[in-house]
Design a protein around this motif. Structure first.
Motif, PDB file in Angstrom:
ATOM      1  N   ASP A  89     -14.716  12.727   1.919  1.00 54.29           N
ATOM      2  CA  ASP A  89     -14.412  12.841   3.348  1.00 54.29           C
ATOM      3  C   ASP A  89     -13.019  12.300   3.642  1.00 54.29           C
ATOM      4  N   ALA A  90     -12.608  11.260   2.915  1.00 59.24           N
ATOM      5  CA  ALA A  90     -11.286  10.659   3.141  1.00 59.24           C
ATOM      6  C   ALA A  90     -10.176  11.637   2.778  1.00 59.24           C
ATOM      7  N   GLU A  91     -10.353  12.373   1.666  1.00 60.14           N
ATOM      8  CA  GLU A  91      -9.339  13.349   1.260  1.00 60.14           C
ATOM      9  C   GLU A  91      -9.242  14.484   2.270  1.00 60.14           C
ATOM     10  N   ILE A  92     -10.396  14.964   2.713  1.00 62.64           N
ATOM     11  CA  ILE A  92     -10.406  16.054   3.689  1.00 62.64           C
ATOM     12  C   ILE A  92      -9.801  15.606   5.006  1.00 62.64           C
ATOM     13  N   ALA A  93     -10.085  14.388   5.416  1.00 61.79           N
ATOM     14  CA  ALA A  93      -9.556  13.870   6.679  1.00 61.79           C
ATOM     15  C   ALA A  93      -8.037  13.829   6.670  1.00 61.79           C
ATOM     16  N   ILE A  94      -7.449  13.503   5.524  1.00 61.16           N
ATOM     17  CA  ILE A  94      -5.987  13.477   5.407  1.00 61.16           C
ATOM     18  C   ILE A  94      -5.410  14.866   5.666  1.00 61.16           C
ATOM     19  N   ILE A  95      -6.035  15.887   5.078  1.00 62.63           N
ATOM     20  CA  ILE A  95      -5.540  17.256   5.239  1.00 62.63           C
ATOM     21  C   ILE A  95      -5.724  17.721   6.686  1.00 62.63           C
ATOM     22  N   ARG A  96      -6.900  17.489   7.230  1.00 57.49           N
ATOM     23  CA  ARG A  96      -7.156  17.891   8.619  1.00 57.49           C
ATOM     24  C   ARG A  96      -6.160  17.240   9.571  1.00 57.49           C
ATOM     25  N   GLN A  97      -5.961  15.938   9.431  1.00 56.09           N
ATOM     26  CA  GLN A  97      -5.039  15.223  10.325  1.00 56.09           C
ATOM     27  C   GLN A  97      -3.617  15.751  10.185  1.00 56.09           C
ATOM     28  N   HIS A  98      -3.214  16.006   8.955  1.00 55.02           N
ATOM     29  CA  HIS A  98      -1.854  16.503   8.699  1.00 55.02           C
ATOM     30  C   HIS A  98      -1.630  17.860   9.361  1.00 55.02           C
ATOM     31  N   VAL A  99      -2.599  18.764   9.201  1.00 51.38           N
ATOM     32  CA  VAL A  99      -2.462  20.110   9.762  1.00 51.38           C
ATOM     33  C   VAL A  99      -2.492  20.068  11.287  1.00 51.38           C
ATOM     34  N   GLU A 100      -3.428  19.318  11.851  1.00 52.43           N
ATOM     35  CA  GLU A 100      -3.569  19.276  13.307  1.00 52.43           C
ATOM     36  C   GLU A 100      -2.404  18.567  13.965  1.00 52.43           C
ATOM     37  N   GLN A 101      -1.810  17.580  13.300  1.00 53.51           N
ATOM     38  CA  GLN A 101      -0.626  16.922  13.850  1.00 53.51           C
ATOM     39  C   GLN A 101       0.557  17.878  13.913  1.00 53.51           C
ATOM     40  N   LYS A 102       0.572  18.864  13.036  1.00 50.78           N
ATOM     41  CA  LYS A 102       1.627  19.877  13.057  1.00 50.78           C
ATOM     42  C   LYS A 102       1.363  20.950  14.111  1.00 50.78           C
ATOM     43  N   GLY A 103       0.188  20.886  14.740  1.00 49.69           N
ATOM     44  CA  GLY A 103      -0.129  21.818  15.814  1.00 49.69           C
ATOM     45  C   GLY A 103      -0.830  23.085  15.369  1.00 49.69           C
ATOM     46  N   PHE A 104      -1.423  23.065  14.163  1.00 46.98           N
ATOM     47  CA  PHE A 104      -2.106  24.255  13.652  1.00 46.98           C
ATOM     48  C   PHE A 104      -3.615  24.027  13.599  1.00 46.98           C
ATOM     49  N   LEU A 105      -4.361  25.120  13.632  1.00 48.19           N
ATOM     50  CA  LEU A 105      -5.815  25.047  13.569  1.00 48.19           C
ATOM     51  C   LEU A 105      -6.275  24.769  12.142  1.00 48.19           C
ATOM     52  N   PHE A 106      -7.315  23.962  12.018  1.00 45.60           N
ATOM     53  CA  PHE A 106      -7.853  23.587  10.716  1.00 45.60           C
ATOM     54  C   PHE A 106      -9.370  23.747  10.747  1.00 45.60           C
ATOM     55  N   ALA A 107      -9.934  24.218   9.648  1.00 49.58           N
ATOM     56  CA  ALA A 107     -11.394  24.329   9.554  1.00 49.58           C
ATOM     57  C   ALA A 107     -11.843  24.033   8.137  1.00 49.58           C
ATOM     58  N   GLN A 108     -12.845  23.182   8.021  1.00 51.66           N
ATOM     59  CA  GLN A 108     -13.493  22.972   6.727  1.00 51.66           C
ATOM     60  C   GLN A 108     -14.534  24.073   6.553  1.00 51.66           C
ATOM     61  N   SER A 109     -14.576  24.660   5.365  1.00 50.44           N
ATOM     62  CA  SER A 109     -15.507  25.764   5.132  1.00 50.44           C
ATOM     63  C   SER A 109     -16.392  25.468   3.928  1.00 50.44           C
ATOM     64  N   ASP A 110     -17.706  25.530   4.138  1.00 49.23           N
ATOM     65  CA  ASP A 110     -18.689  25.284   3.081  1.00 49.23           C
ATOM     66  C   ASP A 110     -19.435  26.572   2.736  1.00 49.23           C
ATOM     67  N   HIS A 111     -18.725  27.680   2.729  1.00 52.01           N
ATOM     68  CA  HIS A 111     -19.339  28.976   2.490  1.00 52.01           C
ATOM     69  C   HIS A 111     -19.903  29.107   1.082  1.00 52.01           C
ATOM     70  N   PHE A 112     -19.350  28.382   0.117  1.00 48.79           N
ATOM     71  CA  PHE A 112     -19.840  28.483  -1.261  1.00 48.79           C
ATOM     72  C   PHE A 112     -21.290  28.010  -1.353  1.00 48.79           C
ATOM     73  N   THR A 113     -21.591  26.904  -0.676  1.00 50.07           N
ATOM     74  CA  THR A 113     -22.944  26.335  -0.756  1.00 50.07           C
ATOM     75  C   THR A 113     -23.863  26.803   0.364  1.00 50.07           C
ATOM     76  N   GLN A 114     -23.269  27.301   1.466  1.00 47.22           N
ATOM     77  CA  GLN A 114     -24.083  27.660   2.624  1.00 47.22           C
ATOM     78  C   GLN A 114     -23.940  29.108   3.064  1.00 47.22           C
TER      79      GLN A 114
END
Length: 555
Positions: free
Chosen positions: A386-411
């Motif tokens: 979760d910590a690694e994903i949070a870094i990416i999400r925060q980085h993308v959203e701070q730049k003003g872009f949309l971010f989505a985590q996708s669990d399509h492989f398992t779900q």
């Protein structure tokens, strides 16, 4: 988690006629290949368009790594998510090549709960499109050598034949060969070679043709070589265009299958955006848009290769304009681009994630260069923290872009709902795409523009061979064609070992090939080969045919 094979065994598919009916395609246009596959005659596009406001979504990715980014899997999962939201949706994907299926990469039908079916048939022979394209390509080769053998009325110079043979297999030993050995009756000795079928100009022609008349025109305009006096010679002079059209008759029609969750998917056209234009066919994309409110397609390897060609070649030729762009990345990929050893990528490490974000940033910039705003999709692996994903999400959203985590492989589709909602949101504010260059610019300027804007190169160097090729292009008056750069896929540069975001590098152009029929110039950079080789332990070693006829080991 079940294996891909176990998941497929549990799947309950619908008859392909029901999938076609879901799209509103009449039975008279279906050309069935059993219960699960059908070609759809391109005349279905002549029916009144019941989805005039269909929107196209492009899925691409950051620079590929051995860990895999899951671009195709994400595309499939996103389509299934749209279905779960009650939207009319259809996928438009590329066909797998036997080369990577039996080599390093494996199959190309997705994974986990985001797969297209039937996996074994799609990954192996499917409907025979690749075989038809291989046969057509090699008929041209045979006709050229036969013409020379029987008197050479066209005065073809064997030293200036630019047409190469192809096969849908990774075989490095065939890259450079000598033909015609064995005596006078075996032909005229000359140097030649093989490319992989996906890199054939015939593949590009099939992918870019809009009709049989357009297919005929493009085949006729295909350059095969030069005469002793330097005159360009095209396929139309060989008198075999009718036979080529006969071989490609069925291959021009797109193939319809379904995902694990019953989402329709057209799979048609070749991969390999590192050595070809690497997009699925225009006809398949049009078919998806003609019959669904949302059409989702893919372009790869990374955005710098596949998506650039998608916009500058495919969209320009077919007047397409995606309403949204999805940029797929993974924690593992970013860690590798940050300098982490590829054997340690499953270890949690936020420092390497932060360092790897520079590769993601470059691809985000590349998307905006085309006047598009990306939705960044994090394809989640089971060992991502979760910590690694949070870094990416925060980085993308701070730049003003949309971010989505996708669990399509398992779900499956349920795991990509957030991504689907973000894509629909992005599509509401879409602006027309802007080409990277104008066709009227010089070939050199077009190459420099792509290398600097997409790859981040400092400059471009041209070998003496490339400069000679430029003179041929100018003599043929084909300088107005778009360019299709062949480059190492594992780096933004032409050096496959440079990860992250390389700077102050120079791209070396060693050759420029004329694909007049396809309608673009192929620019070969660095040490890129258009015939891959098999790895030390190829995927072919894991494939088996069981006594009940089941094929296992394809993934």
């Amino acid at each position: 988690m079940l294996t891909d094979t176990e998941i497929v065994k549990q799947a309950t598919t619908q008859p392909i006629t029901d999938i076609a009916d879901k799209l509103g395609i009449q039975d008279k246009y279906l050309m069935p290949y059993g219960r699960d596959i059908t070609k759809v005659n391109i005349d279905a596009l002549l029916e009144p368009n019941n989805r005039p406001n269909s929107q196209l979504i492009l899925v691409s990715a950051t620079t590929p790594t051995p860990a895999g980014e899951g671009k195709t899997t994400t595309t499939i999962g996103l389509g299934q998510a749209f279905s779960k939201l009650g939207d009319s949706v259809c996928l438009a994907l590329r066909e797998p090549s036997l080369g990577p299926c039996l080599g390093m990469k494996g199959g190309a039908t997705g994974g986990g709960y985001s797969q297209v079916l039937p996996v074994d048939r799609i990954n192996l022979h499917f409907t025979g499109d690749f075989h038809a394209i291989t046969a057509a390509n090699n008929l041209i080769s045979a006709a050229v050598d036969n013409h020379i053998f029987h008197g050479n009325a066209l005065n073809i110079d064997p030293r200036q034949i630019v047409w190469r043979r192809v096969m849908d297999m990774n075989d490095r030993s065939l890259r450079q060969i000598v033909l015609g050995l064995g005596g006078k009756m075996q032909g005229i000795p000359r140097e030649g070679g093989f490319d992989i079928t996906a890199a054939s100009e015939v593949m590009a022609i099939v992918c870019l043709a809009r009709s049989f008349n357009d297919l005929q025109r493009r085949l006729n305009n295909t350059l095969i070589g030069y005469s002793y006096s330097g005159e360009a010679i095209f396929v139309r002079s060989l008198g075999i265009t009718g036979a080529l059209l006969a071989l490609l008759r069925d291959a021009l029609h797109p193939n319809l299958v379904q995902t694990l969750e019953g989402t329709p998917a057209f799979i048609h056209g070749g991969p390999f955006a590192n050595i070809a234009h690497g997009c699925n066919s225009i006809l398949a994309t049009q078919m998806a848009m003609h019959h669904a409110e949302w059409a989702i397609t893919e372009a790869g390897f990374g955005f710098d290769l596949g998506a650039e060609k998608f916009f500058d070649i495919k969209c320009r030729m077919a007047q397409l304009d995606p309403a949204a762009v999805v940029l797929v990345t993974t924690v593992r990929a970013l860690k590798m681009h940050g300098g982490m050893d590829k054997n340690q990528l499953t270890t949690v490490n936020t420092e390497f994630v932060r360092k790897g974000l520079e590769n993601l940033d470059k691809h985000i910039e590349n998307v905006t260069t085309f006047n598009k705003v990306p939705v960044v999709a994090l394809n989640r692996f089971h060992d991502d923290s979760d910590a690694e994903i949070a870094i990416i999400r925060q980085h993308v959203e701070q730049k003003g872009f949309l971010f989505a985590q996708s669990d399509h492989f398992t779900q499956g589709g349920a795991g990509a709902i957030e991504l689907a909602e973000k894509v629909k949101l992005a599509a509401q504010d879409s602006k027309p795409f802007k080409p990277l260059y104008q066709l009227e610019e010089s070939v050199v300027d077009k190459i420099r523009t792509v290398c600097k804007a997409m790859y981040g190169a400092k400059d471009v160097a041209f070998t003496k061979e490339a400069e000679k090729d430029l003179h041929h292009v100018e003599a043929l008056k084909l300088t107005q064609l778009p360019i299709c750069i062949a480059k190492a896929p594992s780096s933004l540069s032409d050096d496959p070992l440079l990860h992250g975001r390389p700077k102050d590098f120079q791209v070396t152009v060693r050759n420029i090939q004329v694909n007049a029929g396809a309608g673009f110039l192929v620019v070969l950079t660095g040490n890129i080969m258009r015939m891959p080789g098999l790895p030390k332990d190829p995927a072919a070693n894991k494939i088996e045919l069981l006594e009940n006829g089941e094929i296992i080991g394809i993934s």
